[in-house]
Design a protein around this motif. Sequence first.
Motif, PDB file in Angstrom:
ATOM      1  N   GLY A 188      -9.422   4.559  -1.643  1.00 19.94           N
ATOM      2  CA  GLY A 188      -8.087   4.127  -2.005  1.00 19.94           C
ATOM      3  C   GLY A 188      -7.343   3.556  -0.817  1.00 19.94           C
ATOM      4  N   PRO A 189      -6.069   3.217  -1.009  1.00 19.70           N
ATOM      5  CA  PRO A 189      -5.257   2.742   0.116  1.00 19.70           C
ATOM      6  C   PRO A 189      -5.229   3.790   1.230  1.00 19.70           C
ATOM      7  CG  PRO A 189      -4.128   2.375  -1.969  1.00 19.70           C
ATOM      8  CD  PRO A 189      -5.307   3.253  -2.274  1.00 19.70           C
ATOM      9  N   THR A 190      -5.597   3.391   2.423  1.00 21.18           N
ATOM     10  CA  THR A 190      -5.772   4.339   3.523  1.00 21.18           C
ATOM     11  C   THR A 190      -5.037   3.848   4.757  1.00 21.18           C
ATOM     12  OG1 THR A 190      -7.971   4.924   2.671  1.00 21.18           O
ATOM     13  CG2 THR A 190      -7.475   5.530   4.951  1.00 21.18           C
ATOM     14  N   LEU A 191      -4.171   4.692   5.294  1.00 16.89           N
ATOM     15  CA  LEU A 191      -3.433   4.352   6.501  1.00 16.89           C
ATOM     16  C   LEU A 191      -4.385   4.226   7.683  1.00 16.89           C
ATOM     17  CD1 LEU A 191      -0.787   3.968   8.096  1.00 16.89           C
ATOM     18  CD2 LEU A 191      -0.696   6.462   8.337  1.00 16.89           C
TER      19      LEU A 191
ATOM     20  N   HIS B 222     -15.264   2.831   0.131  1.00 16.63           N
ATOM     21  CA  HIS B 222     -14.295   3.171  -0.920  1.00 16.63           C
ATOM     22  C   HIS B 222     -12.857   2.917  -0.486  1.00 16.63           C
ATOM     23  CE1 HIS B 222     -17.610   5.022  -3.001  1.00 16.63           C
ATOM     24  NE2 HIS B 222     -17.795   5.923  -2.043  1.00 16.63           N
ATOM     25  N   ALA B 223     -12.604   2.812   0.813  1.00 16.75           N
ATOM     26  CA  ALA B 223     -11.237   2.781   1.316  1.00 16.75           C
ATOM     27  C   ALA B 223     -10.728   1.352   1.484  1.00 16.75           C
ATOM     28  CB  ALA B 223     -11.153   3.511   2.652  1.00 16.75           C
ATOM     29  N   ASP B 224      -9.450   1.181   1.189  1.00 15.46           N
ATOM     30  CA  ASP B 224      -8.728  -0.060   1.466  1.00 15.46           C
ATOM     31  C   ASP B 224      -7.870   0.200   2.694  1.00 15.46           C
ATOM     32  OD1 ASP B 224      -7.212  -2.368   1.498  1.00 15.46           O
ATOM     33  OD2 ASP B 224      -5.967  -1.797  -0.217  1.00 15.46           O
ATOM     34  N   LEU B 225      -8.373  -0.180   3.870  1.00 14.95           N
ATOM     35  CA  LEU B 225      -7.673   0.109   5.119  1.00 14.95           C
ATOM     36  C   LEU B 225      -6.396  -0.711   5.211  1.00 14.95           C
ATOM     37  CD1 LEU B 225     -10.704   0.229   7.585  1.00 14.95           C
ATOM     38  CD2 LEU B 225      -9.322   2.158   6.815  1.00 14.95           C
ATOM     39  N   ARG B 226      -5.281  -0.012   5.361  1.00 16.25           N
ATOM     40  CA  ARG B 226      -3.974  -0.642   5.498  1.00 16.25           C
ATOM     41  C   ARG B 226      -3.481  -0.401   6.928  1.00 16.25           C
ATOM     42  NH1 ARG B 226      -1.514  -0.727   0.256  1.00 16.25           N
ATOM     43  NH2 ARG B 226      -3.168  -1.197  -1.267  1.00 16.25           N
TER      44      ARG B 226
ATOM     45  N   PRO C  87      -6.236  23.385  16.118  1.00 15.05           N
ATOM     46  CA  PRO C  87      -5.522  23.005  14.894  1.00 15.05           C
ATOM     47  C   PRO C  87      -6.388  22.122  14.002  1.00 15.05           C
ATOM     48  CG  PRO C  87      -4.712  21.746  16.778  1.00 15.05           C
ATOM     49  CD  PRO C  87      -5.633  22.790  17.332  1.00 15.05           C
ATOM     50  N   GLN C  88      -6.259  22.317  12.710  1.00 11.15           N
ATOM     51  CA  GLN C  88      -7.016  21.489  11.764  1.00 11.15           C
ATOM     52  C   GLN C  88      -6.367  20.114  11.694  1.00 11.15           C
ATOM     53  OE1 GLN C  88      -7.954  23.423   8.135  1.00 11.15           O
ATOM     54  NE2 GLN C  88      -8.808  21.610   7.171  1.00 11.15           N
ATOM     55  N   PRO C  89      -7.133  19.067  11.958  1.00 11.50           N
ATOM     56  CA  PRO C  89      -6.542  17.725  11.996  1.00 11.50           C
ATOM     57  C   PRO C  89      -6.373  17.141  10.597  1.00 11.50           C
ATOM     58  CG  PRO C  89      -8.878  17.581  12.444  1.00 11.50           C
ATOM     59  CD  PRO C  89      -8.568  19.052  12.289  1.00 11.50           C
ATOM     60  N   GLY C  90      -5.562  16.091  10.527  1.00 17.68           N
ATOM     61  CA  GLY C  90      -5.454  15.360   9.272  1.00 17.68           C
ATOM     62  C   GLY C  90      -4.023  15.122   8.840  1.00 17.68           C
ATOM     63  N   LEU C  91      -3.841  14.072   8.061  1.00 12.55           N
ATOM     64  CA  LEU C  91      -2.534  13.639   7.594  1.00 12.55           C
ATOM     65  C   LEU C  91      -2.342  14.038   6.140  1.00 12.55           C
ATOM     66  CD1 LEU C  91       0.014  12.008   8.342  1.00 12.55           C
ATOM     67  CD2 LEU C  91      -1.172   9.969   7.479  1.00 12.55           C
ATOM     68  N   ASP C  92      -1.190  14.634   5.837  1.00 13.31           N
ATOM     69  CA  ASP C  92      -0.860  15.018   4.472  1.00 13.31           C
ATOM     70  C   ASP C  92      -0.855  13.772   3.581  1.00 13.31           C
ATOM     71  OD1 ASP C  92       1.020  15.426   2.137  1.00 13.31           O
ATOM     72  OD2 ASP C  92       1.063  17.451   2.973  1.00 13.31           O
ATOM     73  N   PRO C  93      -1.550  13.809   2.430  1.00  8.21           N
ATOM     74  CA  PRO C  93      -1.611  12.628   1.548  1.00  8.21           C
ATOM     75  C   PRO C  93      -0.238  12.119   1.122  1.00  8.21           C
ATOM     76  CG  PRO C  93      -3.245  14.251   0.889  1.00  8.21           C
ATOM     77  CD  PRO C  93      -2.390  14.905   1.925  1.00  8.21           C
ATOM     78  N   GLN C  94       0.734  13.000   0.970  1.00  7.11           N
ATOM     79  CA  GLN C  94       2.070  12.566   0.565  1.00  7.11           C
ATOM     80  C   GLN C  94       2.758  11.771   1.673  1.00  7.11           C
ATOM     81  OE1 GLN C  94       4.131  16.119  -0.739  1.00  7.11           O
ATOM     82  NE2 GLN C  94       3.195  16.021  -2.780  1.00  7.11           N
TER      83      GLN C  94
ATOM     84  N   LEU D  61       2.731   4.114   3.307  1.00  5.78           N
ATOM     85  CA  LEU D  61       2.114   2.923   2.715  1.00  5.78           C
ATOM     86  C   LEU D  61       2.950   2.328   1.586  1.00  5.78           C
ATOM     87  CD1 LEU D  61      -1.652   4.017   2.623  1.00  5.78           C
ATOM     88  CD2 LEU D  61      -0.526   2.461   4.246  1.00  5.78           C
ATOM     89  N   GLY D  62       4.012   3.063   1.208  1.00  8.68           N
ATOM     90  CA  GLY D  62       4.859   2.556   0.138  1.00  8.68           C
ATOM     91  C   GLY D  62       4.215   2.587  -1.232  1.00  8.68           C
ATOM     92  N   ILE D  63       3.412   3.635  -1.478  1.00 11.03           N
ATOM     93  CA  ILE D  63       2.729   3.720  -2.779  1.00 11.03           C
ATOM     94  C   ILE D  63       3.075   5.042  -3.470  1.00 11.03           C
ATOM     95  CG2 ILE D  63       0.833   2.202  -2.140  1.00 11.03           C
ATOM     96  CD1 ILE D  63      -0.838   4.657  -1.532  1.00 11.03           C
TER      97      ILE D  63
END
Length: 321
Positions: free
Chosen positions: A169-172, A228-232, A306-313, A319-321
């Motif tokens: 999907g749309p991916t930052l 699968h990813a749409d890199l934005r 610390p566990q890495p990663g960005l919250d999907p919200q 991304l404005g979606i």
Amino acid sequence: MRILILGGSGFVGRATAELAVARGHDVTVFNRGRRDPVAHVTTLTGDRLATGGLDALRDGAWDTVIDTWSAGAAAVGAAAALLSGRATNFVYVSSRSVYRWDLDAPPLAEDSPLADVDDPGYAGDKLRAEIATAAFDGPVLLARAGLILGPYEDIGRLPWWLGRLHTGGPTLAPGPRDLALQYIDVRDLAAFLLDAAGRHGPFNVVSPPGHTTMGELLDIANEVTGAHADLRWLPGEDIAAAGVQPWTQLPIWLTPETGYAFMHQGDVGKALAAGLSCRPARDTVTDTWTWLQTLPGGAPQRTDRPQPGLDPQIEAKLLGI
């Protein structure tokens, strides 16, 4: 050679043990016995932080000792003293974090200013451990590793990106695309630890600056995980202004204000002259993804990091979606 690895079942230690076995060395590993051992090694069990925890090492002799300890320095000093006179060489896996955190510094070389020895954090632990290796009477190689990626990673940086891109999907994607990156594949680090044993002093063990870019790394990762990813791609300053934390929420990526030059523009001429060789980024990414597919429970994660990663919200909002 007879090689003793203090660790030998996690990330760097495991890759080193596997390579040493593959080369035909006689390999002993010493650890707490909490993970499955590498095949064809002799395993000694003990807790370095417990009273009598090094008792299993009181007998025996080795050509090279490789210590992968990443916490308090006392454990390194105790092992170095105990093994002095019963091993020819000592290798300590240190970190480029031992250098003074100076964002305006030129590329950091082995003779660059060091952090405060009283620093209570990771940098101080590593620097004090380097000093503690003086208890070993023989050549001591201080392998100051940079960002380490590859199979068996238990920090979660590259595994997080691979998992996110596989979700699709749309991916930052944090810009700029041509942001030059500097890291070391764990297997290339392992080869250097084995090949350079017997040398003395510090070596920055990481790829040359610009070994890959943020764009190349994510493009390869997207490709190998199924495209699968749409890199934005968003400008780094916009991402930082939104409060997203480089390195933790968006692993590997850094901004000038958060230590990019420190992490990704180090001087590695000394290690290259000593034989360091770095495989292509495609091999690192592909092999890490292949390894992840063998893990039904997902990638391992160290509890002290610390566990890495960005919250999907947060990602969706940016991304404005």
